[in-house]
Write an enzyme that holds these catalytic residues in place. Structure first.
Site, PDB file in Angstrom:
ATOM      1  N   CYS A 142     -57.942  32.172 -46.933  1.00 42.51           N
ATOM      2  CA  CYS A 142     -57.646  32.778 -48.231  1.00 42.51           C
ATOM      3  C   CYS A 142     -58.853  33.558 -48.780  1.00 42.51           C
ATOM      4  O   CYS A 142     -59.235  34.556 -48.191  1.00 42.51           O
ATOM      5  CB  CYS A 142     -57.142  31.728 -49.217  1.00 42.51           C
ATOM      6  SG  CYS A 142     -56.232  32.465 -50.607  1.00 42.51           S
ATOM      7  N   HIS A 235     -52.361  29.936 -46.979  1.00 41.90           N
ATOM      8  CA  HIS A 235     -52.775  28.525 -47.001  1.00 41.90           C
ATOM      9  C   HIS A 235     -51.855  27.677 -46.128  1.00 41.90           C
ATOM     10  O   HIS A 235     -51.144  26.784 -46.628  1.00 41.90           O
ATOM     11  CB  HIS A 235     -52.756  27.989 -48.429  1.00 41.90           C
ATOM     12  CG  HIS A 235     -53.922  28.400 -49.260  1.00 41.90           C
ATOM     13  ND1 HIS A 235     -55.192  27.887 -49.089  1.00 41.90           N
ATOM     14  CD2 HIS A 235     -54.014  29.307 -50.259  1.00 41.90           C
ATOM     15  CE1 HIS A 235     -56.015  28.435 -49.968  1.00 41.90           C
ATOM     16  NE2 HIS A 235     -55.331  29.303 -50.682  1.00 41.90           N
ATOM     17  N   GLU A 237     -52.654  25.302 -44.475  1.00 40.10           N
ATOM     18  CA  GLU A 237     -53.094  23.899 -44.546  1.00 40.10           C
ATOM     19  C   GLU A 237     -52.494  23.153 -45.737  1.00 40.10           C
ATOM     20  O   GLU A 237     -52.611  21.914 -45.823  1.00 40.10           O
ATOM     21  CB  GLU A 237     -54.619  23.829 -44.608  1.00 40.10           C
ATOM     22  CG  GLU A 237     -55.264  24.054 -45.967  1.00 40.10           C
ATOM     23  CD  GLU A 237     -55.289  25.518 -46.408  1.00 40.10           C
ATOM     24  OE1 GLU A 237     -55.780  25.779 -47.526  1.00 40.10           O
ATOM     25  OE2 GLU A 237     -54.829  26.395 -45.647  1.00 40.10           O
TER      26      GLU A 237
END
Length: 302
Positions: A142, A235, A237
């Site tokens: 990001c 993102h 994750e």
């Protein structure tokens, strides 16, 4: 194989409950193998949540991974205890003489600022320069991806008319690239940002390949042609509830924020969101660790 973490790290108990194979430092010293050494520069404000998200992914591979957490010396986070930072984190001055097989540079909620106005920008520039000789491969996430594109390749970010916020569909431009092995032709991923980078500038840059793009979210995965730097503008994750938590915080602050797109069932914030990107998250991290770290790093650093 397990991920090796400090004995008392709070994320450890949660990882055990999820059946992620972890190993504490004492047991790891008895293993007669060459583990991968991964450095994580955690710039996110809620550091413990980010630790859990990243360790969950690093611990789900056949490779033993030693993790070192790094924080900035020029800025101290206000959202985590000083005790946690002193116990589990170190600063660049203490690792600059070491070599690392891989590194992760996270995002940070400072997109509205010019890079040079960020308190720790000069420190981050020094770290990114150091990675050229001391790290085999760096995964940027990001804002960390935008910072890498700006520092290494001269591509600046720009403001979006409104926040890119939700779950968006992405295409892969080249299925033969190792980072995309196992990916579907189309997959989804979370985004949460107010800025973006130019697809045209990336495609024109001689040192970069745009590996994944979204009609709605723009450039997603960018890889340097020397495979040194991987930039992911979203993102992957994130947990299932991370966007909901961000949305709730913005609503409580009275901000003008739209409901995250394609996230809550029927766009109803009272309903439980589902994680529809988990499999590709694990693919990305395992492919990175295998092809760009494990396969590329020297067994013994010079």
């Amino acid at each position: 194989m397990p991920i090796n973490i400090p004995k008392q790290l709070p994320a450890g108990e949660l990882l055990k409950k999820e059946k992620i194979f972890i190993m504490d430092e004492d047991r790891a010293t008895e293993q007669d193998i060459r583990p991968l050494n991964i450095l994580i520069l955690n710039l996110m404000p809620e550091k413990e949540k980010t630790e859990l998200q990243l360790l969950r992914l690093l611990g789900n591979t056949p490779l033993q991974v030693n993790v070192t957490f790094l924080n900035t010396a020029t800025y101290v986070s206000k959202n985590v205890s000083q005790t946690h930072l002193e116990t589990f984190y170190t600063t660049f001055e203490h690792v600059k003489e070491r070599k690392f097989d891989g590194m992760i540079i996270t995002g940070a909620p400072i997109e509205h600022m010019q890079f040079e106005d960020v308190v720790y920008w000069k420190e981050l520039e020094k770290i990114m320069e150091w990675t050229k000789t001391n790290v085999t491969s760096v995964l940027h996430i990001c804002w960390g991806a935008q910072a890498a594109l700006y520092h290494h390749y001269g591509i600046d970010k720009f403001e979006l008319p409104k926040k890119c916020f939700g779950i968006f569909s992405h295409d892969i431009t080249d299925q033969t690239v190792n980072l995309a092995r196992g990916f579907n032709d189309v997959f989804v991923a979370p985004h949460s940002r107010h800025t973006a980078v130019s697809i045209e500038e990336i495609e024109k840059h001689p040192d970069l390949t745009l590996l994944s793009v979204s009609d709605d979210a723009g450039a997603f995965i960018v890889i340097s042609n020397d495979e040194k730097n991987i930039m992911v503008t979203g993102h992957l994750e994130y947990d299932a509830h991370t966007l909901a938590e961000e949305y709730g915080r913005d609503v409580q602050k009275g901000l003008d924020i739209d409901v995250p797109e394609n996230y809550f069932p029927n766009d109803d914030p009272t309903r439980e969101p589902m994680n529809t990107w988990r499999s590709h998250t694990h693919l990305l991290f395992s492919n990175w660790l295998n092809y760009y770290v494990y396969q590329a790093t020297p067994y013994v650093w010079d």
